[in-house]
Design an enzyme around this catalytic site. Structure first.
Site, PDB file in Angstrom:
ATOM      1  CG  ASN A   7      -1.825   0.966   1.187  1.00 29.29           C
ATOM      2  OD1 ASN A   7      -1.816   1.791   0.396  1.00 29.29           O
ATOM      3  ND2 ASN A   7      -2.607   1.177   2.212  1.00 29.29           N
ATOM      4  NE  ARG A  93      -6.378   1.203  -0.200  1.00 27.58           N
ATOM      5  CZ  ARG A  93      -6.315   2.147   0.468  1.00 27.58           C
ATOM      6  NH1 ARG A  93      -5.301   2.528   1.219  1.00 27.58           N
ATOM      7  NH2 ARG A  93      -7.399   2.942   0.452  1.00 27.58           N
ATOM      8  CG  HIS A 182     -13.178   2.893   2.753  1.00 25.68           C
ATOM      9  ND1 HIS A 182     -13.924   3.909   3.436  1.00 25.68           N
ATOM     10  CD2 HIS A 182     -11.893   3.430   2.959  1.00 25.68           C
ATOM     11  CE1 HIS A 182     -13.205   5.039   3.938  1.00 25.68           C
ATOM     12  NE2 HIS A 182     -11.924   4.803   3.687  1.00 25.68           N
ATOM     13  CG  LEU A 211     -18.266   3.627  10.969  1.00 25.30           C
ATOM     14  CD1 LEU A 211     -19.216   3.653  12.188  1.00 25.30           C
ATOM     15  CD2 LEU A 211     -18.861   4.846   9.877  1.00 25.30           C
ATOM     16  NE  ARG A 243     -10.912  12.962   2.833  1.00 26.57           N
ATOM     17  CZ  ARG A 243     -10.675  11.606   3.119  1.00 26.57           C
ATOM     18  NH1 ARG A 243     -11.783  10.640   3.421  1.00 26.57           N
ATOM     19  NH2 ARG A 243      -9.464  11.129   2.803  1.00 26.57           N
ATOM     20  CG  ASP A 284      -7.498  10.011  18.288  1.00 21.29           C
ATOM     21  OD1 ASP A 284      -8.472   9.316  18.997  1.00 21.29           O
ATOM     22  OD2 ASP A 284      -6.340   9.551  18.012  1.00 21.29           O
ATOM     23  NE  ARG A 286      -7.588   6.098  19.949  1.00 21.66           N
ATOM     24  CZ  ARG A 286      -6.488   5.465  19.389  1.00 21.66           C
ATOM     25  NH1 ARG A 286      -6.142   4.260  19.825  1.00 21.66           N
ATOM     26  NH2 ARG A 286      -6.203   5.999  18.367  1.00 21.66           N
ATOM     27  N   GLY A 332     -11.466   1.685  12.359  1.00 19.90           N
ATOM     28  CA  GLY A 332     -10.883   1.983  14.002  1.00 19.90           C
ATOM     29  C   GLY A 332     -12.106   2.386  15.025  1.00 19.90           C
ATOM     30  CB  ILE A 333     -14.533   5.035  14.501  1.00 15.95           C
ATOM     31  CG1 ILE A 333     -13.585   5.938  14.559  1.00 15.95           C
ATOM     32  CG2 ILE A 333     -16.164   5.351  15.283  1.00 15.95           C
ATOM     33  CD1 ILE A 333     -13.931   7.448  13.976  1.00 15.95           C
ATOM     34  CD  GLU A 386      -9.019  -1.431   3.805  1.00 15.81           C
ATOM     35  OE1 GLU A 386      -8.560  -1.076   5.182  1.00 15.81           O
ATOM     36  OE2 GLU A 386      -9.181  -0.566   3.010  1.00 15.81           O
TER      37      GLU A 386
HETATM   38  P1  AMP Z   1      -8.769   3.882  11.242  1.00 22.43           P
HETATM   39  O1  AMP Z   1      -8.631   5.090  10.039  1.00 22.43           O
HETATM   40  O2  AMP Z   1      -9.446   2.758  10.580  1.00 22.43           O
HETATM   41  O3  AMP Z   1      -7.319   3.535  11.524  1.00 22.43           O
HETATM   42  O4  AMP Z   1      -9.469   4.428  12.526  1.00 22.43           O
HETATM   43  C1  AMP Z   1      -8.864   5.674  13.341  1.00 22.43           C
HETATM   44  C2  AMP Z   1      -9.900   6.176  14.080  1.00 22.43           C
HETATM   45  O5  AMP Z   1     -10.364   5.096  14.985  1.00 22.43           O
HETATM   46  C3  AMP Z   1      -9.626   7.406  15.043  1.00 22.43           C
HETATM   47  O6  AMP Z   1     -10.371   8.442  15.258  1.00 22.43           O
HETATM   48  C4  AMP Z   1      -9.292   6.671  16.191  1.00 22.43           C
HETATM   49  O7  AMP Z   1      -9.561   7.492  17.472  1.00 22.43           O
HETATM   50  C5  AMP Z   1     -10.471   5.748  16.355  1.00 22.43           C
HETATM   51  N1  AMP Z   1     -10.225   4.502  17.416  1.00 22.43           N
HETATM   52  C6  AMP Z   1      -9.105   3.753  17.306  1.00 22.43           C
HETATM   53  N2  AMP Z   1      -9.241   3.070  18.525  1.00 22.43           N
HETATM   54  C7  AMP Z   1     -10.048   3.412  19.092  1.00 22.43           C
HETATM   55  C8  AMP Z   1     -10.728   3.185  20.263  1.00 22.43           C
HETATM   56  N3  AMP Z   1     -10.310   2.011  21.174  1.00 22.43           N
HETATM   57  N4  AMP Z   1     -12.113   3.732  20.675  1.00 22.43           N
HETATM   58  C9  AMP Z   1     -12.463   4.838  19.939  1.00 22.43           C
HETATM   59  N5  AMP Z   1     -12.068   5.171  18.906  1.00 22.43           N
HETATM   60  C10 AMP Z   1     -10.895   4.368  18.496  1.00 22.43           C
END
Ligand code: AMP
Length: 399
Positions: A7, A93, A182, A211, A243, A284, A286, A332-333, A386
């Site tokens: 990637n 990718r 995606h 998400l 975005r 972020d 979290r 991640g979310i 992926e």
């Molecule tokens: P990704 O782009 O799929 O890597 O996702 C990134 C997003 O996932 C960011 O907003 C992170 O804060 C969120 N994320 C990752 N781990 C957690 C968690 N344990 N709880 C809530 N959000 C998370």
């Protein structure tokens, strides 16, 4: 059968090597800050005794080609392969396949030319993907190289759903239409859900929610994407990290007039300064969750807006699909944020969606079913993969 998945970004290459017979990841790694002085490369793997190991190299890596040489050296040092050239296939990718590519494709000169022609549609991503492809071909000319496109899964979207109501020439002449992104992730989780539910993948009706920092949803009918929230570019649809997602397009003219912003400034605002970050200063999830718990009103608002937008898409895709077998959360979310799942699925019993709050309070390492027993629509949390999906598509093409 060993398949490497690359990637390639503008200043990084993420990679994973699979044993495609067992679907096992043998080694994963990243080369970062390519083109800068303090670039570094790292791989993680298990040795023969099953012990977790890491190898690292910090050195100036001027370009993707040298990055691949460093990666090769680390892989040889790990003793997992003797050389990249012994691999059975390399999957790349590629973000934008336009209308040209609806399937994984063996890369040759002509395919490279066609990906180059698509650069105006993905000016940041396709050139970086091509850097990785060209370096990889130079490095191992005899290994089959396959392009797997992020847009391909959405090539089944019907015309009435992918067209924008703009003058028809913008489609015919300039290719303006919904492409979606995606796709590899939406496809992977839909197939995993079908396996889990014991439904033929070609009969599955699902709403898929990827998400992450970038976020998109798809309506999947009989295993095929029939609509998706991202459009010509990844800017449309859900509220994302930075975005804006769906907005009234006239906002752009309005801001241009009243603030004197030019196209590049507006592009930067909508793509990089908006979304969750625009509302509460942080992208972020979290940290936003923590901020909201401490009572920060903007963080609360950002979460409410994020969840409300998802709920609206669940409603519209339910209407489009008719029968919905499952909702699938990933990214991640989607995999980790129990509040987002709870809020975006709240009060949807009229659509047959009912979440079990206790089951939902888990994080996904493998597939979780978080709906109540009597929920007509299953709600699943499925970790996306992926890279594995790309490796499997490469395997099926080259064998
Ligand atoms: P990704 O782009 O799929 O890597 O996702 C990134 C997003 O996932 C960011 O907003 C992170 O804060 C969120 N994320 C990752 N781990 C957690 C968690 N344990 N709880 C809530 N959000 C998370």
């Amino acid at each position: 059968m060993k398949i490497l998945v690359l990637n390639s970004g503008s200043s990084s290459i993420k990679f994973q090597l699979f044993n495609a017979n067992t679907n096992e990841s043998l080694v994963g790694g990243i080369i970062e800050q390519i083109g800068e002085r303090d670039s570094h490369a790292k791989i993680k793997f298990k040795d023969k005794e099953g012990k977790n190991c890491e190898l690292e190299k910090n050195t100036a890596i001027a370009n993707h080609k040298f990055g691949l040489e460093i990666m090769n050296a680390l892989l040889i040092e790990s003793k997992i392969i003797k050389d990249l050239c012994e691999l059975d296939g390399i999957g790349h990718r590629v973000v934008h396949g336009g209308e040209k590519f609806s399937e994984p494709t063996i890369i040759n000169e002509k395919v490279i030319e066609q990906i180059e022609k698509l650069i105006p549609l993905a000016p940041l991503h396709n050139p970086a993907n091509l850097d990785g492809i060209k370096s990889s071909i130079e490095h191992c000319p005899n290994v089959p190289q396959v392009a797997v496109f992020d847009t391909a899964f959405h090539s089944s979207i019907p015309k009435h759903a992918y067209m924008y109501a703009l003058p028809y020439d913008t489609y015919k002449k300039d290719g303006v239409r919904r492409y979606g992104f995606h796709g590899t992730s939406h496809h992977f989780i839909a197939k995993e859900a079908a396996k889990y539910l014991g439904i033929d993948a070609n009969k599955l009706n699902a709403i898929t929610l990827h998400l992450g920092n970038g976020a998109s949803m798809s309506a999947v009918k009989n295993g095929k994407s029939i609509d998706t929230s991202m459009g010509l570019t990844p800017l449309e649809g859900l509220i994302m990290g930075t975005r804006c997602g769906d907005i009234d397009p006239a906002i752009i003219f309005y801001l241009s007039r009243v603030e004197g912003l030019n196209i590049d400034e507006l592009d930067n605002m909508l793509n990089k300064q908006s979304g969750l970050k625009g509302i509460c200063g942080n992208n972020d999830m979290r940290e936003i969750g923590e901020m909201a718990k401490k009572g920060e009103q903007r963080a609360k608002l950002a979460l409410e807006m994020f969840n409300y937008r998802i709920k609206k898409y669940i409603g519209s895709y339910s209407a489009v699909l008719g029968r919905v077998d499952c909702l699938i959360f990933t990214g991640g979310i989607g995999e980790n944020d129990t509040e987002v799942r709870k809020e975006s699925c709240s009060n949807l019993e009229n659509l047959g969606i009912s979440l079990d709050i206790n089951k939902n309070n888990q994080r996904a390492k493998e597939i979780l079913e978080v709906n109540t027993k009597d929920s007509k629509v299953k709600v699943l949390v499925i970790p996306t993969n992926e890279e594995l999906e790309i490796a499997l598509q490469v395997k099926s093409l080259i064998s």
